[in-house]
Design an enzyme around this catalytic site. Structure first.
Site, PDB file in Angstrom:
ATOM      1  N   TYR A 143      93.113 -71.803 102.857  1.00 26.18           N
ATOM      2  CA  TYR A 143      92.371 -70.538 102.718  1.00 26.18           C
ATOM      3  C   TYR A 143      90.885 -70.821 102.960  1.00 26.18           C
ATOM      4  CZ  TYR A 143      89.807 -67.137  99.827  1.00 26.18           C
ATOM      5  OH  TYR A 143      88.896 -66.241  99.343  1.00 26.18           O
ATOM      6  N   LYS A 198      94.827 -61.007  92.783  1.00 24.57           N
ATOM      7  CA  LYS A 198      95.722 -60.514  93.839  1.00 24.57           C
ATOM      8  C   LYS A 198      96.981 -59.893  93.223  1.00 24.57           C
ATOM      9  CE  LYS A 198      92.648 -62.721  96.280  1.00 24.57           C
ATOM     10  NZ  LYS A 198      91.454 -62.050  96.739  1.00 24.57           N
ATOM     11  N   ARG A 249      83.310 -68.420  74.290  1.00 23.91           N
ATOM     12  CA  ARG A 249      83.235 -69.153  75.569  1.00 23.91           C
ATOM     13  C   ARG A 249      84.408 -70.140  75.686  1.00 23.91           C
ATOM     14  NH1 ARG A 249      79.875 -73.299  76.301  1.00 23.91           N
ATOM     15  NH2 ARG A 249      78.294 -72.508  74.875  1.00 23.91           N
ATOM     16  N   ASP A 270      97.993 -73.991  95.230  1.00 21.25           N
ATOM     17  CA  ASP A 270      97.506 -72.617  95.114  1.00 21.25           C
ATOM     18  C   ASP A 270      98.681 -71.701  95.496  1.00 21.25           C
ATOM     19  OD1 ASP A 270      96.423 -70.093  95.548  1.00 21.25           O
ATOM     20  OD2 ASP A 270      94.556 -70.855  96.402  1.00 21.25           O
TER      21      ASP A 270
END
Ligand code: PLP
Length: 373
Positions: A96, A194, A44, A169
């Protein structure tokens, strides 16, 4: 070293334990404790694939530290988790829409101050920062879906003068085209889902920081607490996809530029949004901030939603679908995707340019617009 070389070679030897030029998948949850030999801990907190993704992105973005996540949205959540009630956040008015929604809901629930400002207007940003102490500016370069380009060096200077941090971003640009940390930003966020991956077959996110400081350690601790590290299989797929990133960004930038240059001549379009066009309001800035192209994302506007929906329904090569950065080119009417609350222009159609031959995409747009030109 150039980005293309870093990406093609994946840090020269991708798997130090075997000497393999292709990384292995390490699904193990835990590892033998053996003192000082650098063995990994619990999965983790880290896994070999995520660590290699982080090494590559740190180099590409020119950062001090990086963390890979199971989604771009998970990366955003880890940043939000470091904010405390009363903190003030400045976000772009054209952010966005999904992040606008997520940040808005988070701010409401946890008592953050949230202000929307046009981050392309440095005077407005300066005024807003002077009005109240601000913890973080959340920018996007270029912004989705209008592909506006804020002045990152200007924003960073303002943020730091007022004691704030700047997050950018850079999903649509990728570090191949734009490196916000080198312009003064504190944190870069990538939805690796993306163009970084480029194959439309996984969800992932990466944060890269200019400094390995106390704030960064809080972000990494949030990833561990939320259990949102990039899992080993997705990390392996992402590394495989990233090897061709430089080549893909070069290709999609060329195709998008050619198509935008043709679209802008079509009289039935009200506007074409692409930073590579001389008509774009931040074109000169984009020429300085982007290196090697302006990316594969563009949008254009028809008179109304009905005309835009009808146009999308005529697509033969473009796939009618959301997301960006896939090998196949995508088309969508944004208002339909974003829903009633959207303030996206009603007639806006967004294109994500993929790897098809430019002539086929041109021909498809021509027939969608019902033009002979
Ligand atoms: N940032 C931008 C600009 C995006 O377009 C998206 C998704 O579309 C995200 C972040 C969210 O990333 P993910 O879907 O990997 O959570």
């Amino acid at each position: 070293m150039h980005a293309a070389t870093i990406l093609a070679q994946l840090d020269h030897v991708a798997d130090p334990s075997t000497g393999g030029l292709v990384p292995s998948i390490h699904p193990g949850v835990t590892h033998r404790r053996s003192g000082s030999d650098g063995a990994m801990g619990y999965a983790r907190s880290e896994n070999g694939g995520a660590t290699l993704v982080e090494t590559i992105l740190r180099q590409l973005d020119g950062g001090e530290a990086a963390a890979a996540f199971g989604a771009g949205a998970a990366a955003a959540q880890a940043v939000l988790a470091t904010l405390t009630p009363g903190d003030r956040l400045l976000v772009d008015s054209g952010l966005y829409y999904e992040f606008g929604r997520i940040i808005g809901a988070f701010a409401m629930r946890f008592g953050l101050g949230l202000e929307q400002v046009d981050l392309c207007d440095l005077n407005a940003v300066d005024q807003s920062l002077a009005a109240a102490p601000t913890r973080l500016i959340w920018a996007e370069c270029p912004s989705n879906p209008l592909w506006r380009v804020p002045d990152l060096a200007g924003l960073a200077a303002l943020a730091h003068r007022h004691g704030a941090r700047l997050l950018v971003d850079a999903t649509a640009a990728t570090p191949v085209l734009c490196r916000p940390l080198t312009l003064g930003a504190d944190l870069v966020l990538h939805s690796a889902t993306k163009y970084l991956n480029g194959h439309g077959d996984l969800v992932a996110g990466v944060l890269v920081a200019s400094e390995n400081d106390a704030w960064w350690r809080e972000i990494v601790a949030a990833r561990e607490a939320q259990g949102s590290i990039l899992p080993p299989f997705e990390a392996w797929l992402l590394l495989r996809g990233m090897r061709s990133l430089a080549l893909r960004m070069e290709r999609v930038s060329k195709t998008a530029w050619a198509l935008a240059s043709w679209l802008v001549l079509q009289p039935q379009l009200r506007a074409v949004h692409y930073p590579g066009l001389p008509q774009h309001p931040q074109h000169e800035l984009a020429r300085r901030q982007f290196k090697g192209g302006f990316g594969g994302m563009l949008s254009f506007e028809l008179d109304d939603a009905a005309a835009a929906v009808a146009l999308c329904s005529r697509a033969k090569i473009f796939r009618s679908s959301t997301s960006l950065g896939s090998p196949e080119s995508l088309i969508e009417h944004r208002r339909s995707t974003e829903g009633e609350a959207s303030d996206c222009p009603a007639g806006l159609v967004r294109l994500s340019i993929g790897l098809e031959h430019q002539d086929d995409l041109h021909e498809d747009l021509r027939q969608m617009l019902c033009t002979d030109g």
